[in-house]
Design a protein around this motif. Structure first.
Motif, PDB file in Angstrom:
ATOM      1  N   ARG A 141       0.829  -1.204   0.000  1.00 19.31           N
ATOM      2  CA  ARG A 141       0.000   0.000   0.000  1.00 19.31           C
ATOM      3  C   ARG A 141       0.869   1.263   0.000  1.00 19.31           C
ATOM      4  N   ASN A 142       2.068   1.161  -0.519  1.00 20.96           N
ATOM      5  CA  ASN A 142       3.065   2.212  -0.382  1.00 20.96           C
ATOM      6  C   ASN A 142       3.217   3.085  -1.620  1.00 20.96           C
ATOM      7  N   GLY A 157      -5.752   0.665   3.608  1.00 16.32           N
ATOM      8  CA  GLY A 157      -4.597   1.545   3.715  1.00 16.32           C
ATOM      9  C   GLY A 157      -4.906   2.754   4.582  1.00 16.32           C
ATOM     10  N   ARG A 159      -2.954   6.251   6.911  1.00 13.91           N
ATOM     11  CA  ARG A 159      -1.764   7.092   7.075  1.00 13.91           C
ATOM     12  C   ARG A 159      -1.658   7.670   8.483  1.00 13.91           C
ATOM     13  N   CYS A 168       0.312   3.050   5.044  1.00 14.12           N
ATOM     14  CA  CYS A 168       0.795   3.356   3.698  1.00 14.12           C
ATOM     15  C   CYS A 168       2.114   4.109   3.694  1.00 14.12           C
ATOM     16  N   HIS A 256      -5.693   1.820  -1.233  1.00  8.95           N
ATOM     17  CA  HIS A 256      -4.766   2.887  -1.607  1.00  8.95           C
ATOM     18  C   HIS A 256      -3.374   2.304  -1.873  1.00  8.95           C
ATOM     19  N   GLY A 257      -2.669   2.912  -2.806  1.00 11.10           N
ATOM     20  CA  GLY A 257      -1.244   2.662  -2.946  1.00 11.10           C
ATOM     21  C   GLY A 257      -0.834   1.302  -3.458  1.00 11.10           C
TER      22      GLY A 257
END
Length: 365
Positions: A141-142, A157, A159, A168, A256-257
């Protein structure tokens, strides 16, 4: 014949409290690379460190050195807890070395196709017995892109910080070393070619095995949906009893990501790059052995030796099928006159029930 190390068929998953200066999959990979020294082009793609221990992230390639030759990449170990994926890729590498001692057809195949292996993307996380890398980032998810719709709470994901799972990374920060290295390997070895495939091996989701392809960020259709549908059809025809559901990841959930969304979108327009994720369902292993729930490794990996052997056998045909598909790409890739029809079939098969109002499929993908 050249002597090779015996195939253990079953590698014992190691919980973090068992870990010493190394771990079993890492040592097994090094043994295979040493045995295949005159066959594999091996390099250290990057290094990572955790608690004073340094681990190399290895890549190994075999086959044609023609930069225009088709290629397939096999990846695993992005999530450090999911050891069975790394075991599968290492097992396949060892099998190739044995076959090269006698298999003339394999020698001919490797004259015109390139195989790329990255079996342990996250060795620091695997040594530590954690899903994330040593910095607490979920590498899958990075990548920088955000999902276009709602994602599952946390699992899609987040943050907030590495103290919660599925982190993430900090918004706007550079990608983690391991994920950036994977994308560099993809760019240099796969997506720069006219045609390439990739398979990334994971475990832990569901009672069945799945093959997922982009997108994970959106329910919109990928550009190469006709090619994916052709590949799915070919798998069903050549292996009619295969165990896989084959679908866009967005049919399950968004996140996400996603690294493979990012790699696919960054591929040059002149290339045809088809990335896939193998998700080996681990819930069936837990159902057969509920005690695995009390082990972090057991949630994501089979524990008993005979089940590990069964998993390695179960997926060996898929890896060989995809290698042959890369080798024979010119025989099955749809030409311009077929793509429109295949796009309509693929949309009807995968997407029509998933599309939300206002998000219409383009039949001329």
């Amino acid at each position: 014949m050249q002597a090779l190390p015996p195939d253990p068929h079953a590698l014992r998953p190691v919980d973090s409290h068992d870990a010493a200066d190394t771990f079993e999959e890492y040592e097994d990979l090094k043994t295979v690379l040493l045995a295949g020294g005159d066959r594999f082009d091996t390099r250290v793609a990057c290094e990572t460190a955790v608690k004073g221990r340094a681990f190399a992230v290895y890549t190994a390639s075999i086959g044609s050195r023609d930069p225009l030759a088709p290629a397939i990449g096999f990846f695993a170990g992005i999530h450090g807890l999911e050891r069975i994926g790394s075991q599968l890729i290492i097992h396949y590498m060892r099998t190739l070395l044995y076959r090269l001692q006698w298999d003339e057809l394999l020698h001919r195949q490797l004259q015109t196709v390139r195989l790329v292996f990255m079996p342990i993307v996250n060795p620091g996380g695997m040594w530590a017995g954690r899903r994330s890398n040593p910095q607490g980032v979920d590498l899958m998810r990075n990548a920088p892109q955000q999902a276009e719709d709602h994602v599952p709470f946390l699992a899609g994901g987040q943050r907030w910080g590495p103290w919660l799972p599925w982190y993430c990374g900090r918004r706007g920060a550079p990608m983690e070393r391991e994920s950036a290295t994977l994308l560099r390997v993809v760019q240099e070895e796969l997506s720069s070619r006219p045609f390439s495939l990739a398979l990334d091996c994971h475990s832990g989701y569901g009672f069945g095995d799945s093959i997922w392809f982009p997108y994970a960020k959106t329910r919109r259709l990928m550009q190469h949906l006709p090619e994916m549908y052709a590949l799915k059809t070919m798998l069903a025809q050549s292996h009619p009893h295969h165990p896989y559901s084959f679908e866009p990841q967005s049919n399950q959930y968004l996140l996400h990501g996603d690294l493979w969304d990012h790699a696919y979108d960054k591929a040059p327009a002149s290339s045809l790059f088809l990335p896939m994720t193998l998700e080996m369902g681990s819930w069936i292993w837990i159902r057969k052995n509920p005690r695995q729930l009390f082990s972090r490794s057991g949630i994501f990996n089979p524990i008993k030796a005979h089940r590990i052997q069964r998993v390695l056998r179960r997926h060996a045909d898929l890896l060989d099928f995809l290698t042959r598909a890369a080798y024979g790409a010119r025989r099955w890739l749809p030409h311009a006159g077929q793509r429109e029809q295949l796009a309509r079939l693929a949309t009807a098969h995968w997407h029509r029930s998933m599309l939300r109002p206002g998000l219409e499929a383009d039949p001329t993908v």
